[in-house]
Design a protein around this motif. Sequence first.
Motif, mmCIF file in Angstrom:
data_model
loop_
_atom_site.group_PDB
_atom_site.id
_atom_site.type_symbol
_atom_site.label_atom_id
_atom_site.label_comp_id
_atom_site.label_asym_id
_atom_site.label_seq_id
_atom_site.Cartn_x
_atom_site.Cartn_y
_atom_site.Cartn_z
ATOM 1 N N UNK A 20 0.843 -1.187 0.000
ATOM 2 C CA UNK A 20 0.000 0.000 0.000
ATOM 3 C C UNK A 20 0.886 1.247 0.000
ATOM 4 N N UNK A 21 0.881 1.990 -1.110
ATOM 5 C CA UNK A 21 1.640 3.225 -1.215
ATOM 6 C C UNK A 21 3.124 3.045 -1.488
ATOM 7 N N UNK A 22 3.599 1.811 -1.680
ATOM 8 C CA UNK A 22 5.023 1.593 -1.893
ATOM 9 C C UNK A 22 5.249 0.227 -2.542
ATOM 10 N N UNK A 23 6.464 -0.326 -2.358
ATOM 11 C CA UNK A 23 6.804 -1.651 -2.877
ATOM 12 C C UNK A 23 8.019 -2.168 -2.111
ATOM 13 N N UNK A 24 8.251 -3.501 -2.217
ATOM 14 C CA UNK A 24 9.438 -4.113 -1.611
ATOM 15 C C UNK A 24 10.050 -5.081 -2.596
ATOM 16 N N UNK A 25 11.367 -5.133 -2.583
ATOM 17 C CA UNK A 25 12.083 -6.064 -3.461
ATOM 18 C C UNK A 25 12.536 -7.283 -2.665
ATOM 19 N N UNK A 26 12.534 -8.446 -3.330
ATOM 20 C CA UNK A 26 12.985 -9.695 -2.728
ATOM 21 C C UNK A 26 13.900 -10.413 -3.694
ATOM 22 N N UNK A 27 14.767 -11.194 -3.115
ATOM 23 C CA UNK A 27 15.740 -11.926 -3.928
ATOM 24 C C UNK A 27 15.403 -13.411 -3.967
ATOM 25 N N UNK A 28 15.837 -14.067 -5.029
ATOM 26 C CA UNK A 28 15.665 -15.516 -5.133
ATOM 27 C C UNK A 28 16.579 -16.209 -4.132
ATOM 28 N N UNK A 29 16.280 -17.482 -3.898
ATOM 29 C CA UNK A 29 17.085 -18.261 -2.976
ATOM 30 C C UNK A 29 18.554 -18.257 -3.396
#
Length: 196
Positions: A20-29
């Motif tokens: 909500x109102x933003x974003x988050x980045x995630x990495x693969x294993x």
Amino acid sequence: DVNECGLLPRLCSHSCMNTQGSYRCYCHSGFQLNADGETCSKTSLCSKSHCQFGCQYLKEGGMRCVCPSGLRRALDSRTCEDECQRGTDICPSSRSCRNTFGSYLCICREGFVIGVLQGKMKCRDKDECLLGTHRCSQHGHCINTLGSYMCKCQEQFSGDGFTCQEQKISQSLRSSYYRYKLSKRKFSTKDFSSES
């Protein structure tokens, strides 16, 4: 809310989760999220940890597995689960847990409806018999129970209450009744003939 994950060029080098109102980045294993919060780099420590959604290095040293928004680390500290998978104690007994994006809801279980009781929103028993939503036979009675109902056949009918069939008088009972009526008729005829 603007879905930043759909913008070009891509903001995250691996996986993007809109919030909500933003974003988050995630990495693969086997990768870790860099300090910029958007790019990932391969690490031997992350790769050995077998994290489901990548890992993050801690300032005090070491690392930990990370989970996307709305999920939390499972008991094994490597995989991620939603709140509803953790156990049944998350919601009151009359409610069940339903996962939502980033959170969860406690909804009324089958056989209960939401209503106001003592000034609070609570799940109360749904009376299927009163509402007429039961599936009892037309020759059955509906009996309300907490969260459900039971069906029972009326007298002179047999079955499980959902299907009721008229009980047939057995042949021996029918013939006994016939003999009884016949004996009454003979007795009354004898009485009548003895009076004359």
